[in-house]
Design an enzyme around this catalytic site. Sequence first.
Site, PDB file in Angstrom:
ATOM      1  N   CYS A   2      48.988  22.648  -2.173  1.00 32.15           N
ATOM      2  CA  CYS A   2      50.233  22.778  -1.441  1.00 32.15           C
ATOM      3  C   CYS A   2      50.899  24.100  -1.789  1.00 32.15           C
ATOM      4  O   CYS A   2      51.029  24.456  -2.946  1.00 32.15           O
ATOM      5  CB  CYS A   2      51.235  21.654  -1.702  1.00 32.15           C
ATOM      6  N   ARG A  27      46.192  27.471  -0.796  1.00 31.37           N
ATOM      7  CA  ARG A  27      46.556  26.355  -1.666  1.00 31.37           C
ATOM      8  C   ARG A  27      46.392  25.000  -0.979  1.00 31.37           C
ATOM      9  O   ARG A  27      46.520  23.955  -1.624  1.00 31.37           O
ATOM     10  CB  ARG A  27      48.006  26.509  -2.135  1.00 31.37           C
ATOM     11  N   TRP A  73      48.036  20.212   0.948  1.00 29.05           N
ATOM     12  CA  TRP A  73      46.754  19.653   0.532  1.00 29.05           C
ATOM     13  C   TRP A  73      47.070  18.194   0.241  1.00 29.05           C
ATOM     14  O   TRP A  73      47.792  17.878  -0.711  1.00 29.05           O
ATOM     15  CB  TRP A  73      46.236  20.366  -0.714  1.00 29.05           C
ATOM     16  N   ASN A  99      55.456  20.281  -3.884  1.00 29.64           N
ATOM     17  CA  ASN A  99      54.077  20.432  -4.362  1.00 29.64           C
ATOM     18  C   ASN A  99      53.983  19.653  -5.667  1.00 29.64           C
ATOM     19  O   ASN A  99      54.770  19.896  -6.578  1.00 29.64           O
ATOM     20  CB  ASN A  99      53.792  21.926  -4.598  1.00 29.64           C
ATOM     21  N   GLY A 100      53.054  18.707  -5.733  1.00 25.50           N
ATOM     22  CA  GLY A 100      52.925  17.899  -6.947  1.00 25.50           C
ATOM     23  C   GLY A 100      52.795  16.431  -6.587  1.00 25.50           C
ATOM     24  O   GLY A 100      52.530  16.094  -5.431  1.00 25.50           O
ATOM     25  N   GLU A 484      26.636  27.847 -10.957  1.00 22.63           N
ATOM     26  CA  GLU A 484      27.629  28.552 -10.139  1.00 22.63           C
ATOM     27  C   GLU A 484      27.070  28.846  -8.746  1.00 22.63           C
ATOM     28  O   GLU A 484      27.773  28.705  -7.742  1.00 22.63           O
ATOM     29  CB  GLU A 484      28.065  29.831 -10.876  1.00 22.63           C
ATOM     30  N   LYS A 488      28.704  27.458  -5.279  1.00 24.73           N
ATOM     31  CA  LYS A 488      29.118  28.317  -4.160  1.00 24.73           C
ATOM     32  C   LYS A 488      28.572  27.774  -2.846  1.00 24.73           C
ATOM     33  O   LYS A 488      29.275  27.690  -1.854  1.00 24.73           O
ATOM     34  CB  LYS A 488      28.637  29.762  -4.335  1.00 24.73           C
ATOM     35  N   GLU A 491      30.347  24.426  -1.891  1.00 24.66           N
ATOM     36  CA  GLU A 491      31.758  24.588  -1.532  1.00 24.66           C
ATOM     37  C   GLU A 491      31.947  25.105  -0.115  1.00 24.66           C
ATOM     38  O   GLU A 491      32.800  24.609   0.616  1.00 24.66           O
ATOM     39  CB  GLU A 491      32.420  25.622  -2.459  1.00 24.66           C
ATOM     40  N   HIS A 507      12.068  16.654 -15.530  1.00 22.91           N
ATOM     41  CA  HIS A 507      12.580  15.316 -15.849  1.00 22.91           C
ATOM     42  C   HIS A 507      13.355  14.715 -14.679  1.00 22.91           C
ATOM     43  O   HIS A 507      14.229  13.876 -14.896  1.00 22.91           O
ATOM     44  CB  HIS A 507      13.437  15.392 -17.110  1.00 22.91           C
ATOM     45  N   LYS A 606      42.581  26.211  -3.581  1.00 26.81           N
ATOM     46  CA  LYS A 606      42.319  27.240  -4.593  1.00 26.81           C
ATOM     47  C   LYS A 606      42.885  26.845  -5.946  1.00 26.81           C
ATOM     48  O   LYS A 606      42.306  27.102  -6.982  1.00 26.81           O
ATOM     49  CB  LYS A 606      42.956  28.545  -4.128  1.00 26.81           C
TER      50      LYS A 606
HETATM   51  C1  G6P Z   1      39.564  24.874  -7.726  1.00 23.77           C
HETATM   52  C2  G6P Z   1      39.050  26.121  -7.050  1.00 23.77           C
HETATM   53  C3  G6P Z   1      37.887  26.693  -7.847  1.00 23.77           C
HETATM   54  C4  G6P Z   1      38.308  26.951  -9.290  1.00 23.77           C
HETATM   55  C5  G6P Z   1      38.883  25.692  -9.932  1.00 23.77           C
HETATM   56  C6  G6P Z   1      39.530  26.009 -11.265  1.00 23.77           C
HETATM   57  O1  G6P Z   1      38.617  23.872  -7.645  1.00 23.77           O
HETATM   58  O2  G6P Z   1      38.635  25.834  -5.728  1.00 23.77           O
HETATM   59  O3  G6P Z   1      37.469  27.907  -7.263  1.00 23.77           O
HETATM   60  O4  G6P Z   1      37.206  27.386 -10.023  1.00 23.77           O
HETATM   61  O5  G6P Z   1      39.893  25.130  -9.100  1.00 23.77           O
HETATM   62  O6  G6P Z   1      40.644  26.832 -11.040  1.00 23.77           O
HETATM   63  P1  G6P Z   1      41.256  27.827 -12.074  1.00 23.77           P
HETATM   64  O7  G6P Z   1      42.364  28.497 -11.326  1.00 23.77           O
HETATM   65  O8  G6P Z   1      41.762  27.004 -13.224  1.00 23.77           O
HETATM   66  O9  G6P Z   1      40.203  28.771 -12.498  1.00 23.77           O
END
Ligand code: G6P
Length: 611
Positions: A2, A27, A73, A99-100, A484, A488, A491, A507, A606
């Site tokens: 949010c 956000r 969100w 937000n929260g 990672e 990617k 996501e 395994h 994000k």
């Molecule tokens: C969300 C974002 C990710 C990020 C994660 C941790 O899931 O989409 O891209 O890695 O939060 O966020 P931070 O700001 O703590 O690195």
Amino acid sequence: MCGIIGYIGNRKAYPVLIKGLKRLEYRGYDSAGIALLNGRTAIYKKKGKVSELEEYVKEVDTSGTVGIGHTRWATHGEPNDLNAHPHHSEKGLFTIIHNGIIENYADLKQSLTDQGISFYSETDTEVLANLIEYIYTTQKVSVEIAVRLALQKVIGAYGLVVLSNEEPDMVIAARRSSPLVIGLGDGEYFIASDATPIVEYTDRVIYMNNNDVALIKRDELVLKNLANDILEPDIQTIDLGISEIEKHGYDHFMLKEIFEQPRSIQDTFRGRIKLDTNEIRLGGLYAVKDQLVHAKRIVIIACGTSWHAGLVGEYLLEDLARIPVEVEYASEFRYRNPMIGPEDVVLAISQSGETADTLAAIQLARDAGALVLGICNVAGSSISRETHAGVYTHAGPEIGVASTKAFTAQVTVLTMMAIMIGSEKGLLDKKRSATLIRELNEIPDKIEKILEQNEIFRHIAAIYKDVTNALYLGRGVSFPVALEGALKLKEISYIHAEGYPAAEMKHGPIALIDEQMPVVFIATHDKSYDKIVSNIQEVKARKGNVIAIVTQGDETIRKMADHVIEIPKTDEVLLAIPSVIPLQLIAYHIAVMRGCNVDQPRNLAKSVTVE
Ligand code: G6P
């Protein structure tokens, strides 16, 4: 999680709000809404993106110099028009963006329902709007007191802005756990979840602290706490240019951020590595350097991509600094009674510096007496303020929801920390640390060379864009890179992908391999190279399609793999940074070819400011 924005001043509020919401859309983007206070409060809100809201309000009167906006969100209640913010109280005296999460919203809602108040949405926020109105009307107190009394009853997290028809020349902002920044203009104030919507108007800001309440009029700001004590605002100057948060001709922020990495990594180590003296200077750690160097154990806490950077850090710190490291998901760490005490160093890694679970884990570690350090990208963020000391990554604003340049910047900081500690402890002789520092300095140029191969990545993406599964394998420091790479792809393209240690493939995951399955190997030259070559053969024997990231000039793997991506030779300690770049770009191209919204993938946000 949010994004919220508020404005009070002398210019038209609407353009400030809509532009701000676009900046904050990373956000959350389930719905968007605004409220304008022009004699009376008018609310416009819509399921979907900010652009849909913009379309929706085209025909309406958007005049007014006071207003609030929200991009959502969803937590409580599905994304629809009704659950979109702003929310108003039953009689319409109060309008809120939030937000929260109000954790005790169900109890509060029940007691308000018992008083005959009815609700139109499923949100916790509407409950708060009604609680304020109920207190205001029954206790006959001022708007300000009604807000403070209501917030005293709230359990949970909030960053919120309240408008009231009863006091049309004031907005109230309040914060507990969810971030809020106030921008100070000339006869005007801006309120936002982060500074990105504010920077084009002013560089003077106040970062609100927990339990702060700001009473904001055009020409006056009074900061209080919930107990009504007046507080002295800490006005800071921010160093964030508007050009840093624009796309600069790239189709997506993610692509821009991937291509920025040569520069962002340089920004991360600029002034911190000394090539003439072969030293690493991390100013933010000076005060705690002794404790860090002699740490018996380091516990890294993080979420998402930052957790992957933490795993790379584990390899680096154990290898170069010989300190035992544990890497924990912040969300797990905080709920399992972890064994942590004053002799421990806890290192929190976070791009945004606002991730709720990481913040809560920091609090727990602080309460247990540990030294808590941070690696954050966003200056002034909650995590940077809650930790005892730390290092900023200086990667610049990261807007794409899928993290890219923040990851390589975090790994750069962890590399510098490991070299610094290893050298201080006498574990790395001068020659070795000089080599590592020199190699680190050369990483940006090597990344340029990898970026030049973008067409190859696009070509590979075109071949595999329709797969339903993918496997990413690596050993040693390349294992977190595999995680990672898989993250990617998941996501942004919604293809199921798994990262695995290459040796563990036998395994379980090997059962998945058939002619359809692409298997991405991070197979650069390091101590486990021969082993990974065997793993590639095992996959080829089962007809899997191998895409291998290899060190330049590798002829052995070229003969086995279906596709080979060469990256320049570098010290094995530093391999994580260049080898992740092709994975970022392959995921990017696949997502674009599948028509996915790269910068705003479904269901993600994000900055995850809820648990
Ligand atoms: C969300 C974002 C990710 C990020 C994660 C941790 O899931 O989409 O891209 O890695 O939060 O966020 P931070 O700001 O703590 O690195």
